[in-house]
Design a protein around this motif. Structure first.
Motif, mmCIF file in Angstrom:
data_model
loop_
_atom_site.group_PDB
_atom_site.id
_atom_site.type_symbol
_atom_site.label_atom_id
_atom_site.label_comp_id
_atom_site.label_asym_id
_atom_site.label_seq_id
_atom_site.Cartn_x
_atom_site.Cartn_y
_atom_site.Cartn_z
ATOM 1 N N MET A 37 0.785 -1.171 0.021
ATOM 2 C CA MET A 37 -0.047 -0.049 -0.002
ATOM 3 C C MET A 37 0.741 1.312 -0.043
ATOM 4 S SD MET A 37 -1.362 2.699 1.881
ATOM 5 C CE MET A 37 -1.129 2.512 3.481
ATOM 6 N N PHE A 38 0.438 2.316 -0.909
ATOM 7 C CA PHE A 38 1.326 3.327 -0.810
ATOM 8 C C PHE A 38 0.488 4.603 -0.876
ATOM 9 C CE2 PHE A 38 0.980 2.946 -5.353
ATOM 10 C CZ PHE A 38 0.904 4.320 -5.827
ATOM 11 N N ALA A 39 1.010 5.696 -0.394
ATOM 12 C CA ALA A 39 0.501 7.141 -0.671
ATOM 13 C C ALA A 39 1.316 8.230 -0.858
ATOM 14 C CB ALA A 39 -0.617 7.339 0.568
ATOM 15 N N ASN A 40 0.895 9.009 -1.702
ATOM 16 C CA ASN A 40 1.940 10.287 -2.092
ATOM 17 C C ASN A 40 0.879 11.418 -2.232
ATOM 18 O OD1 ASN A 40 4.699 10.319 -3.614
ATOM 19 N ND2 ASN A 40 3.355 11.714 -4.592
ATOM 20 N N VAL A 41 1.642 12.372 -1.552
ATOM 21 C CA VAL A 41 1.119 13.663 -1.630
ATOM 22 C C VAL A 41 2.168 14.751 -1.980
ATOM 23 C CG1 VAL A 41 0.140 15.572 -0.190
ATOM 24 C CG2 VAL A 41 -0.403 13.231 0.357
ATOM 25 N N SER A 42 1.816 15.737 -3.031
ATOM 26 C CA SER A 42 2.883 16.562 -3.499
ATOM 27 C C SER A 42 2.145 18.022 -3.667
ATOM 28 C CB SER A 42 3.209 16.344 -4.859
ATOM 29 O OG SER A 42 2.431 16.154 -5.829
ATOM 30 N N LYS A 43 2.774 19.098 -3.332
ATOM 31 C CA LYS A 43 2.417 20.386 -3.607
ATOM 32 C C LYS A 43 3.362 21.453 -3.704
ATOM 33 C CE LYS A 43 -0.323 23.868 -2.052
ATOM 34 N NZ LYS A 43 -1.603 24.289 -2.837
ATOM 35 N N ASP A 44 3.146 22.180 -4.736
ATOM 36 C CA ASP A 44 3.982 23.273 -5.127
ATOM 37 C C ASP A 44 3.381 24.775 -4.810
ATOM 38 O OD1 ASP A 44 5.770 21.561 -6.655
ATOM 39 O OD2 ASP A 44 4.576 21.553 -8.498
ATOM 40 N N MET A 45 4.408 25.538 -4.167
ATOM 41 C CA MET A 45 3.776 26.673 -3.692
ATOM 42 C C MET A 45 4.917 27.770 -4.327
ATOM 43 S SD MET A 45 2.600 26.079 0.041
ATOM 44 C CE MET A 45 4.370 25.502 0.665
ATOM 45 N N ASN A 47 8.032 29.138 -5.460
ATOM 46 C CA ASN A 47 9.591 28.487 -5.725
ATOM 47 C C ASN A 47 9.738 27.246 -4.659
ATOM 48 O OD1 ASN A 47 9.942 30.969 -7.081
ATOM 49 N ND2 ASN A 47 10.972 31.891 -5.692
ATOM 50 N N MET A 48 8.549 26.947 -3.910
ATOM 51 C CA MET A 48 8.929 25.892 -3.020
ATOM 52 C C MET A 48 7.942 24.671 -3.443
ATOM 53 S SD MET A 48 8.942 27.369 0.693
ATOM 54 C CE MET A 48 9.365 26.296 1.489
ATOM 55 N N GLY A 49 8.597 23.208 -3.293
ATOM 56 C CA GLY A 49 7.803 22.351 -3.506
ATOM 57 C C GLY A 49 8.109 21.262 -2.665
ATOM 58 N N PHE A 50 6.910 20.399 -2.424
ATOM 59 C CA PHE A 50 7.084 19.154 -1.375
ATOM 60 C C PHE A 50 6.475 18.000 -1.954
ATOM 61 C CE2 PHE A 50 6.863 23.405 0.916
ATOM 62 C CZ PHE A 50 7.834 23.176 1.926
ATOM 63 N N ASN A 51 7.156 16.770 -1.497
ATOM 64 C CA ASN A 51 6.640 15.526 -2.013
ATOM 65 C C ASN A 51 6.745 14.694 -0.868
ATOM 66 O OD1 ASN A 51 5.611 13.901 -4.556
ATOM 67 N ND2 ASN A 51 6.834 12.577 -3.154
ATOM 68 N N LEU A 52 5.596 13.783 -0.282
ATOM 69 C CA LEU A 52 5.768 12.984 0.830
ATOM 70 C C LEU A 52 5.195 11.385 0.410
ATOM 71 C CD1 LEU A 52 6.037 12.058 3.874
ATOM 72 C CD2 LEU A 52 3.578 12.941 4.073
ATOM 73 N N LEU A 53 6.110 10.534 0.395
ATOM 74 C CA LEU A 53 5.608 9.164 -0.026
ATOM 75 C C LEU A 53 5.726 8.036 1.040
ATOM 76 C CD1 LEU A 53 5.124 7.077 -2.377
ATOM 77 C CD2 LEU A 53 7.555 6.839 -2.631
ATOM 78 N N TYR A 54 4.721 7.473 1.362
ATOM 79 C CA TYR A 54 4.664 6.446 2.532
ATOM 80 C C TYR A 54 4.301 5.117 1.761
ATOM 81 C CZ TYR A 54 2.840 3.453 6.326
ATOM 82 O OH TYR A 54 2.891 2.567 7.307
ATOM 83 N N VAL A 55 5.155 3.935 1.968
ATOM 84 C CA VAL A 55 5.150 2.665 1.163
ATOM 85 C C VAL A 55 5.028 1.805 2.226
ATOM 86 C CG1 VAL A 55 5.891 1.021 -0.393
ATOM 87 C CG2 VAL A 55 6.247 3.471 -0.805
ATOM 88 N N ASP A 56 3.974 0.817 2.458
ATOM 89 C CA ASP A 56 3.877 -0.530 3.681
ATOM 90 C C ASP A 56 3.916 -1.544 2.603
ATOM 91 O OD1 ASP A 56 3.712 -1.216 6.311
ATOM 92 O OD2 ASP A 56 1.856 -2.201 5.450
ATOM 93 N N THR A 57 4.812 -2.472 2.845
ATOM 94 C CA THR A 57 5.000 -3.747 2.247
ATOM 95 C C THR A 57 4.763 -4.819 2.949
ATOM 96 O OG1 THR A 57 6.157 -2.887 0.387
ATOM 97 C CG2 THR A 57 5.994 -5.169 0.330
#
Length: 225
Positions: A37-45, A47-57
């Protein structure tokens, strides 16, 4: 033997963030049952950008579980310097690993870009049993799999000539207890086939063993439509 894969991917793109959630499962009759199971959240603001990824195997038969998390942040400064920060964790059946990655790149002109990085590996190092979820995985040489506490300081650059791109990066690897100290050098030659397709030839060498030089050569092909 036989195996069956099932999967689901759900994406939501709105003004708040881009969110993707996925699930996959496989039944390998003679080996193991596994799910991810995975979840990915990204956001651009600006000049700034963020990305969060979570993976459970999970592997049901062996009872093993691997949980990984990656947080990336980027910031484009007005003077042309691009800064990056990455924090990655991996819990492999109770063995906790972490990596903090700092980077900076600067476009000297339209053709030449220089970059530097500093990666700090935690007490148990950091590695993934398969695949990766960040550029930190590097060339695939020894420095990409740390099983000890240490650092990787890198310097490099790339130069574009029409459809060609030449790149080189030097890595200096040291362990916290100073028992490991070596360098890895990466070279790459790429050619752009189109706006979103290209081929790259890569070469890497390591001097970790004074008596034997470790080298690796591979070709990457990317095709986009």
């Amino acid at each position: 033997s036989s195996n069956t894969w099932d999967g689901l991917l759900l994406g939501i793109n709105n003004d708040f963030a881009d969110v993707h959630v996925g699930y996959s499962a496989t039944d390998l009759t003679d080996a193991y049952d596994a799910s991810m199971m995975f979840a990915n959240v990204s956001k651009d603001m600006g000049n700034m950008g963020f990305n969060l990824l979570y993976v459970d195997t999970k592997e049901d038969v062996s009872g093993s579980e691997n949980t990984s998390m990656g947080l990336d942040a980027t910031y484009a400064m007005d003077n042309g310097v691009n800064l990056s920060l990455g924090y990655y964790t991996n819990d492999n059946n109770g063995t906790e690993m972490d990596l903090t990655s700092l980077g900076a790149s600067y476009a000297v002109n339209d053709d030449l870009t220089v970059m530097a990085g500093y990666d700090m590996y935690g007490e148990n190092g950091f590695y993934l049993s398969s695949g990766s979820f960040g550029d930190f995985y590097g060339s695939g040489m020894e420095y990409s799999t740390f099983t000890y506490e240490g650092t990787d300081m890198s310097f490099g650059g790339s130069y574009a000539m029409g459809g060609f791109m030449i790149g080189a990066t030097m890595h200096n690897i040291t362990s916290e207890d100073e028992t490991i100290d070596y360098s890895v050098t990466d070279f790459s030659l790429g050619y752009s086939l189109s706006d979103n397709s290209g081929v790259t030839v890569n070469y890497a060498s390591s001097d970790r063993d004074a008596d034997n030089e470790f080298t690796k050569t591979w070709i990457s092909l990317n095709i986009g439509f």
